[in-house]
Design a protein around this motif. Structure first.
Motif, short mmCIF file in Angstrom:
data_model
loop_
_atom_site.label_atom_id
_atom_site.label_comp_id
_atom_site.label_asym_id
_atom_site.label_seq_id
_atom_site.Cartn_x
_atom_site.Cartn_y
_atom_site.Cartn_z
N ALA A 286 -10.05 6.64 2.77
CA ALA A 286 -8.80 6.61 3.58
C ALA A 286 -7.56 7.39 2.73
O ALA A 286 -8.06 7.72 1.57
CB ALA A 286 -7.95 5.07 3.87
N PRO A 287 -6.59 7.77 3.43
CA PRO A 287 -5.67 8.70 2.74
C PRO A 287 -5.11 8.20 1.25
O PRO A 287 -4.85 8.93 0.42
CB PRO A 287 -4.70 8.85 3.73
CG PRO A 287 -5.24 8.69 4.81
CD PRO A 287 -6.37 7.59 4.85
N ASP A 288 -5.09 6.55 1.52
CA ASP A 288 -4.36 6.15 0.20
C ASP A 288 -5.65 5.86 -0.99
O ASP A 288 -5.34 5.16 -2.14
CB ASP A 288 -3.88 4.85 0.42
CG ASP A 288 -5.07 3.77 0.92
OD1 ASP A 288 -6.16 4.14 0.98
OD2 ASP A 288 -4.68 2.48 1.38
N GLY A 289 -6.71 6.44 -0.84
CA GLY A 289 -7.91 6.33 -1.66
C GLY A 289 -9.09 5.22 -1.64
O GLY A 289 -9.79 5.16 -2.10
N GLY A 290 -8.43 4.00 -0.54
CA GLY A 290 -9.37 3.01 -0.50
C GLY A 290 -10.38 3.46 0.36
O GLY A 290 -10.41 4.28 1.14
N ARG A 354 -12.48 -1.40 -5.22
CA ARG A 354 -12.68 -0.21 -5.45
C ARG A 354 -14.08 0.38 -5.58
O ARG A 354 -15.06 -0.16 -6.10
CB ARG A 354 -12.25 0.44 -6.93
CG ARG A 354 -12.11 1.78 -7.36
CD ARG A 354 -11.35 1.93 -8.67
NE ARG A 354 -12.31 0.99 -9.80
CZ ARG A 354 -13.27 1.50 -10.34
NH1 ARG A 354 -13.71 2.63 -10.37
NH2 ARG A 354 -13.71 0.67 -11.39
#
Length: 379
Positions: A286-290, A354
């Motif tokens: 996702a855009p937030d890195g998740g 993560r």
């Protein structure tokens, strides 16, 4: 055996039907409507026989479901994770994610199935006697009497000491308790299952060839099912033995190549490093890195060429909620059944949310090849 139609949850257990369950309904209905019911109580219109036969076949399915639910409920009470129950052509199957922790737990889980069928047979027997005393229609009494008989037969057949029948589980629990070796016990129960299967296959074909009895084909089909399932159980036990104590971190691919959810299909196909990474699925971020999900080559291929410049990876990926996940410290033997049942045959490995890796059935197969080929240490 994957379900075709979900019936929701009963007693907290997911229940579904496989399309082949129609074979049971049709077979039971034909046998009763064209055979047993008219022979026992002639003179009724054809529709009456068919209505009684169809209702009886549905109640029979309900009794099969009760049998499997009993296994699932007792399994949960003994610390075994239950994936769900699927009814299909040859009866039903409770899918267990983990194995019984002790021989005693194995015995309790196994014995409750035949007991449930035996109780159902006893209840139907009493009900048939009561209805007959009240002079209820002979068709109804005959249908209930058939349900009593078939449930008792199922209880006796399932109690035979041969895997994958419940009696095979009882045999395995006894051998496990006696030898202390779960794998050796499984081998013994599986060998008994294959022997019974070949007996049914031989007897079934003999009935067809020498007596002209086509019902022998059904016996042969059940025998083939016992042989294949017992063999698969033995292999599964060997596999679990080889993987005992192996964590997911030793099997997975670390730091897998990822794809942004906002990337278009056209850009992905143009920029993906297929010359270096020949994967058929990629984790999506996702855009937030998740972690957002997983995109497969099949999902990308299904997008029409003219839509690829405007379709994003996020629109065709499978969301994280639909993908199997694991932690690095999880045991491979516990993850394996989930991967075998999953659609993608792979799991994303997460550590505190993560993404740290990905594991596939192919990864596990490679490790098993090494483990089974490595020499065992003595002492």
């Amino acid at each position: 055996m994957k379900e075709t139609l979900s019936l929701g949850r009963i007693a907290g257990v997911r229940v579904g039907l496989h399309w082949s369950v129609l074979v049971i309904i049709v077979l039971v209905a034909v046998v009763l409507a064209r055979g047993r019911l008219p022979a026992a109580h002639p003179g009724h219109p054809a529709w009456a026989y068919w209505v009684a036969a169809l209702l009886t076949s549905l109640v029979f399915l309900a009794s099969l479901l009760a049998h499997e639910l009993a296994h699932a409920v007792v399994a949960r009470r003994n610390g075994v994770q239950v994936e769900g129950i699927t009814l299909w052509m040859l009866g039903g199957a409770a899918r267990l994610r983990t194995e019984a922790p002790t021989p005693g737990a194995e015995l309790r889980i196994a014995v409750v199935g035949p007991l449930t069928s035996l109780v159902a047979g006893g209840v139907c027997t009493g009900l048939a006697v009561g209805l007959d005393a009240l002079h209820v229609s002979g068709l109804v009494v005959e249908a209930v009497a058939w349900l009593a008989a078939i449930n008792i037969v199922l209880a006796v057949f399932n109690a035979l000491p041969a895997a994958p029948l419940d009696g095979g589980r009882l045999l395995r629990s006894f051998l496990w308790h006696r030898t202390g070796d779960r794998v050796r016990a499984t081998r013994g129960a599986s060998a008994a299952g294959r022997a019974l299967g070949w007996l049914l296959v031989g007897g079934g074909f003999a009935a067809v060839l020498f007596a002209g009895n086509l019902s022998g084909l059904w016996s042969a089909l059940i025998g083939w099912f016992l042989i294949s399932t017992a063999t698969a159980e033995a292999r599964q036990a060997e596999l679990r033995s080889a993987l005992h104590g192996v964590p997911v971190s030793r099997v997975m691919t670390w730091a897998p190549v990822t794809v942004p959810a906002a990337m278009t299909i056209a850009r992905f196909l143009a920029d993906a490093p297929f010359d270096r990474f020949r994967h058929s699925a990629f984790p999506v971020l996702a855009p937030d890195g998740g972690v957002a999900g997983l995109v497969t080559a099949g999902a990308v291929r299904d997008v029409p060429p003219d839509a690829r410049p405007t379709t994003t990876i996020g629109q065709v990926m499978r969301p994280l909620s639909d993908i199997e996940t694991a932690a690095p410290g999880d045991m491979v033997v516990d993850l394996l059944p989930r991967l075998q049942e999953s659609r993608e045959r792979r799991a994303l490995v997460l550590d505190a949310g993560r993404l740290v890796g990905i594991v596939t059935l192919a990864d596990i197969s490679r490790v098993v090849t090494w483990l089974t080929g490595a020499p065992r240490r003595e002492g």
